[in-house]
Design an enzyme around this catalytic site. Sequence first.
Site, PDB file in Angstrom:
ATOM      1  N   SER A  54       1.097  -1.470  -0.067  1.00 53.87           N
ATOM      2  CA  SER A  54      -0.269   0.032  -0.327  1.00 53.87           C
ATOM      3  C   SER A  54       1.153   1.353   0.111  1.00 53.87           C
ATOM      4  O   SER A  54       0.603   1.750  -0.972  1.00 53.87           O
ATOM      5  CB  SER A  54      -0.663  -0.179   1.358  1.00 53.87           C
ATOM      6  OG  SER A  54      -1.798  -1.083   1.194  1.00 53.87           O
ATOM      7  N   SER A  74     -13.037   1.479   2.951  1.00 58.34           N
ATOM      8  CA  SER A  74     -11.786   0.875   1.712  1.00 58.34           C
ATOM      9  C   SER A  74     -11.144   2.018   1.614  1.00 58.34           C
ATOM     10  O   SER A  74     -11.475   2.804   1.532  1.00 58.34           O
ATOM     11  CB  SER A  74     -12.741   0.861   0.614  1.00 58.34           C
ATOM     12  OG  SER A  74     -11.732   0.518  -0.245  1.00 58.34           O
ATOM     13  N   GLN A  77      -9.130   2.052  -0.691  1.00 61.74           N
ATOM     14  CA  GLN A  77      -8.779   1.973  -2.011  1.00 61.74           C
ATOM     15  C   GLN A  77      -9.688   3.087  -2.274  1.00 61.74           C
ATOM     16  O   GLN A  77      -9.542   4.518  -3.516  1.00 61.74           O
ATOM     17  CB  GLN A  77      -9.125   1.286  -2.968  1.00 61.74           C
ATOM     18  CG  GLN A  77      -8.099   0.327  -2.525  1.00 61.74           C
ATOM     19  CD  GLN A  77      -7.933  -1.005  -3.203  1.00 61.74           C
ATOM     20  OE1 GLN A  77      -9.032  -1.394  -3.796  1.00 61.74           O
ATOM     21  NE2 GLN A  77      -6.865  -2.323  -3.175  1.00 61.74           N
ATOM     22  N   ASP A 102      -6.334  -8.260   4.360  1.00 60.51           N
ATOM     23  CA  ASP A 102      -5.446  -9.315   3.966  1.00 60.51           C
ATOM     24  C   ASP A 102      -5.215 -10.098   4.129  1.00 60.51           C
ATOM     25  O   ASP A 102      -4.261 -11.699   3.352  1.00 60.51           O
ATOM     26  CB  ASP A 102      -4.609  -8.179   2.988  1.00 60.51           C
ATOM     27  CG  ASP A 102      -4.911  -7.406   2.377  1.00 60.51           C
ATOM     28  OD1 ASP A 102      -6.345  -7.457   1.422  1.00 60.51           O
ATOM     29  OD2 ASP A 102      -4.157  -6.086   1.632  1.00 60.51           O
TER      30      ASP A 102
HETATM   31  C1  S3P Z   1      -5.923  -1.465   0.266  1.00 59.37           C
HETATM   32  C2  S3P Z   1      -7.089  -1.440   0.148  1.00 59.37           C
HETATM   33  C3  S3P Z   1      -7.095  -2.914   1.028  1.00 59.37           C
HETATM   34  C4  S3P Z   1      -6.191  -3.817   0.622  1.00 59.37           C
HETATM   35  C5  S3P Z   1      -5.593  -3.538  -0.293  1.00 59.37           C
HETATM   36  C6  S3P Z   1      -5.345  -2.573  -0.459  1.00 59.37           C
HETATM   37  C7  S3P Z   1      -4.638  -0.281  -0.432  1.00 59.37           C
HETATM   38  O1  S3P Z   1      -8.325  -2.731  -0.205  1.00 59.37           O
HETATM   39  O2  S3P Z   1      -7.269  -4.571   0.551  1.00 59.37           O
HETATM   40  O3  S3P Z   1      -5.017  -4.893  -0.232  1.00 59.37           O
HETATM   41  O4  S3P Z   1      -3.586  -0.358  -0.498  1.00 59.37           O
HETATM   42  O5  S3P Z   1      -5.577   0.780  -0.005  1.00 59.37           O
HETATM   43  P1  S3P Z   1      -9.295  -2.313  -0.128  1.00 59.37           P
HETATM   44  O6  S3P Z   1      -9.810  -0.972  -0.037  1.00 59.37           O
HETATM   45  O7  S3P Z   1     -10.948  -3.034  -0.767  1.00 59.37           O
HETATM   46  O8  S3P Z   1     -10.470  -2.450   1.750  1.00 59.37           O
END
Ligand code: S3P
Length: 443
Positions: free
Chosen positions: A30, A177, A179, A329
């Site tokens: 991330s 989330s 993301q 994760d």
């Molecule tokens: C991540 C957020 C998580 C995680 C992904 C990486 C990120 O996803 O599962 O492996 O780097 O922002 P979600 O935002 O869908 O929960």
Amino acid sequence: MSSIGKDQPIRTLSERGRLLGHVCVPGDKSISHRALLFGAISEGITTIKGLLPAEDPISTANCLRAMGVKISPISKEEIITVHGVGLNGLKEPIDILNCGNSGTTMRLMLGLLVGQTNQHFVLTGDKSLCQRPMKRVGQPLKIMGGQVSGRCEGNYAPLSVEGKNLRGAVIGTPVASAQIKSAILLAALTADGPTTVIEPAQSRDHSERMLKAFGANLKVGGEMGRHITVTPGAILKGQSITVPGDISSAAFWLVAGSIIPGSEITIENVGLNPTRTGILEILQQMGADLDLLNTKDIAGEPVGDICVRYKQNLNAFNLTDEIMPRLIDEVPILSVAACFCNGTSKITGASELRIKETDRLAVMARQLSAMGAKIDEHSDGLTIQGKEPLHGCHLDSETDHRVAMSLAIASIMANGPSTMSRSDASAVSYPDFWNDLKRLQKK
Ligand code: S3P
């Protein structure tokens, strides 16, 4: 470009053998994505030490390169340099942007691109990514005036983005989330006024920490840091970033060290950001033998070494929706751990797992059942009966990196040999996983 699904030899897994020694897991995925992205839209040079040299961040780097950002070759041991082009300096790419297997690349890229006025972008990815929902990002960006279209009313890639003038907004996200949150924060940088994201629960906060460090006008408030406001106008300045080891990669060794008799592993330089350490709390609930050593802060993120020793009679555990964002994760490897605990472990509130690189609830239930595990799959989780003996068999990562590595640990505890198809999926987040396993495993 993802190598998953290409013809890969079937891997023979090494059964039995305790794990002993030190391991330095690769950089946090991330944080690696964000360092590349924020460096690209800053002014001046960003240097990144410890960037994860794996397929997912390489997808982010390649997309940025296609838009005119100079990024030095990504390889292990190298300090990566990113020559920022500023918030409005990305060039319209002449071809489709390929996000490979990486949901973070595609979702954060949407936030970055919706505000690039008068430019057109097309994004695609591999088979798995083209089946993952993107409307969860396109929809909030639409509130800001963003325009994302794609298959099934904009839900699936290939996606097309028409850069627009964006307006600031207050946006409540239906799921916690990082993301989605990060895409909105990126779009907010080019909006005409402040934007506030309100999350139902706090998701990982690497974007908030790093955007502040780059000079963004970002304020975190509300209960448990769930309200984040970006006021546009600040100029982002290139930074020197040090990426800590990924706790999501350390998770395989944390569980392996706890369940494999005779093991003792020290995992060095692991990121311990509190929005990511849910796994440590669950391991404590299990009664695992863990020590945190050398804890310090590096470039705005807490890090430390973790020493884990085998522990007999681990307790079953409960994972609920409350802790889920902090270990999202790690559910595949925790489902392996549950197979070796006393009693029944319950995982609930995990429906997000169904829309990861694979449907991780279904895949883990299918693969562990093939080894003889007693698992019930529910719409939002798993119930796992511990201490059922597992037997070796033919396994399949089903193209998912975290499944490949979780099953590798399970196979060490099985009676009899196992083999695995598509084991190289691990290269998405941990290219040296199989070498590290070989080095740590003592016969
Ligand atoms: C991540 C957020 C998580 C995680 C992904 C990486 C990120 O996803 O599962 O492996 O780097 O922002 P979600 O935002 O869908 O929960």
